[in-house]
Write an enzyme that holds these catalytic residues in place. Structure first.
Site, PDB file in Angstrom:
ATOM      1  N   LYS A  54       0.882  -1.245   0.135  1.00  0.00           N
ATOM      2  CA  LYS A  54      -0.030   0.109   0.017  1.00  0.00           C
ATOM      3  C   LYS A  54       0.867   1.283  -0.025  1.00  0.00           C
ATOM      4  CE  LYS A  54      -3.741  -2.115   2.450  1.00  0.00           C
ATOM      5  NZ  LYS A  54      -4.049  -2.628   3.780  1.00  0.00           N
ATOM      6  N   GLN A  98      -5.200  -1.361   9.566  1.00  0.00           N
ATOM      7  CA  GLN A  98      -5.075  -2.636   9.159  1.00  0.00           C
ATOM      8  C   GLN A  98      -5.739  -3.557  10.180  1.00  0.00           C
ATOM      9  OE1 GLN A  98      -3.937  -3.298   5.904  1.00  0.00           O
ATOM     10  NE2 GLN A  98      -4.296  -5.393   5.871  1.00  0.00           N
ATOM     11  N   ASP A 121     -11.612   2.964   3.856  1.00  0.00           N
ATOM     12  CA  ASP A 121     -12.136   1.514   3.951  1.00  0.00           C
ATOM     13  C   ASP A 121     -13.645   1.415   3.947  1.00  0.00           C
ATOM     14  OD1 ASP A 121     -10.042  -0.647   3.901  1.00  0.00           O
ATOM     15  OD2 ASP A 121      -9.851  -0.333   6.071  1.00  0.00           O
TER      16      ASP A 121
HETATM   17  N1  GUN Z   1      -7.257  -6.696   6.132  1.00  0.00           N
HETATM   18  C1  GUN Z   1      -7.694  -7.472   5.122  1.00  0.00           C
HETATM   19  N2  GUN Z   1      -7.958  -6.647   4.321  1.00  0.00           N
HETATM   20  C2  GUN Z   1      -8.281  -5.372   4.642  1.00  0.00           C
HETATM   21  C3  GUN Z   1      -8.921  -4.268   4.093  1.00  0.00           C
HETATM   22  O1  GUN Z   1      -9.490  -4.072   2.962  1.00  0.00           O
HETATM   23  N3  GUN Z   1      -9.004  -3.254   5.062  1.00  0.00           N
HETATM   24  C4  GUN Z   1      -8.338  -3.344   6.190  1.00  0.00           C
HETATM   25  N4  GUN Z   1      -8.354  -2.347   7.123  1.00  0.00           N
HETATM   26  N5  GUN Z   1      -7.585  -4.424   6.824  1.00  0.00           N
HETATM   27  C5  GUN Z   1      -7.763  -5.599   5.845  1.00  0.00           C
END
Ligand code: GUN
Length: 296
Positions: A54, A98, A121
């Site tokens: 990311k 996350q 998100d």
């Molecule tokens: N963990 C796995 N996929 C995601 C996601 O799309 N967003 C977040 N915040 N955590 C994750």
């Protein structure tokens, strides 16, 4: 019939290119650099890989990346204090915490502490409610990526029968809402659904998001249907580790009209949509027009 392969890797590259163009325009015309803060609590190796990717892609698109790594034992109050600082920071337009979080933390409480306008998100209850009522919201990245691919392939989705297999808050439920907003006739199926095979066979659009390797065989796919496989499952086969989806690709591709592969389908679209959401959040915060083609 042999299905068209929907190339998510190539599509994600076009999304990132659009994001980079908007970022350059925001910088040149308005002196604003979109910023994304990612918070990782603990040392989960898979999460560390995601967070690194990311951060890398954020910078490649010209945006600012802020990474906050906290030890697994961090008190919840400290994480909430960090979120409050990020909410107040004008250089931060998007915040992602996350998941999963360590067991001593309440994920709902943490997510709902994020400013909904910075919730890239789309997990905050305000954004869930806005999406559910067809209002402007931040949309969860994976379903947004699926929607972009479906729109690209079909144009209008109006009147199509859509079946979403899986009812998670992160994928299944928001995916169903998005398809409903596109005027699809939507069914959400799950582990208790009776005669799942028959339900799937009614789908013009079949979205699989259950996290069970190759659970959906080609016999469950309506001839000509579009199959979106959200699953990313690691399995051992012939002594090797392999990534497979929730759909049995070989048998489904023989029946479907179009299908996303694993890897290289939905997966790359998720981070691309996170970048898109960060640009959208930045534009909204400045009262500027939203980027076209990057929102729901
Ligand atoms: N963990 C796995 N996929 C995601 C996601 O799309 N967003 C977040 N915040 N955590 C994750």
């Amino acid at each position: 019939m042999t299905a068209t392969i929907i190339d998510g890797k190539a599509f994600a590259a076009t999304v990132r290119e659009k994001v980079a163009v908007h970022v350059a325009r925001l910088k040149a015309d308005h002196g604003v650099t979109p910023g994304l803060a990612v918070v990782l609590v603990g040392e989960d190796p898979a999460s560390e890989v995601y967070v690194r990717n990311k951060g890398k892609q954020t910078v490649e698109c010209g945006m600012a990346s802020f990474e906050h790594k906290l030890v697994a034992e961090t008190p919840e109050a400290d994480l909430l204090a960090l979120i409050a600082r990020l909410n107040a920071d004008p250089a931060v337009h998007g915040i992602l915490v996350q998941l999963p979080l360590p067991g001593h933390m309440n994920a709902d409480k943490v997510i709902n502490a994020i400013d909904p306008a910075k919730d890239v998100d789309g997990f905050h209850i305000s954004n869930v409610g806005l999406l559910g009522t067809g209002q402007k919201s931040m949309v969860p990245c994976t379903p947004l990526g699926c929607l972009m691919m479906l729109r690209d392939h079909h144009g209008s989705l109006s009147g199509l029968n859509a079946v979403v297999v899986g009812r998670s808050n992160i994928v299944g439920k928001p995916m169903a809402q998005l398809l409903l907003n596109e005027s699809c006739t939507v069914t959400i199926a799950h582990s208790r659904t009776k005669d799942l095979a028959a339900v799937c066979r009614g789908a013009d659009i079949l979205v699989a998001a259950v996290g069970r390797p190759e659970m959906i065989p080609g016999e469950w796919v309506k001839p000509g249907a579009t199959v979106i496989d959200v699953g990313i499952n690691r399995i051992e086969r012939d002594g090797k580790t392999k990534l497979v989806g929730d759909v049995d690709f070989a048998s489904a591709a023989a029946v479907a009209g179009a299908i996303t592969p694993v890897p290289g389908g939905v997966g790359p679209m998720t981070i691309a949509c996170l970048l898109a959401n960060t640009v959208t959040a930045c534009c909204r915060s400045q009262g500027l027009a939203e980027p076209e083609g990057l929102t729901a």
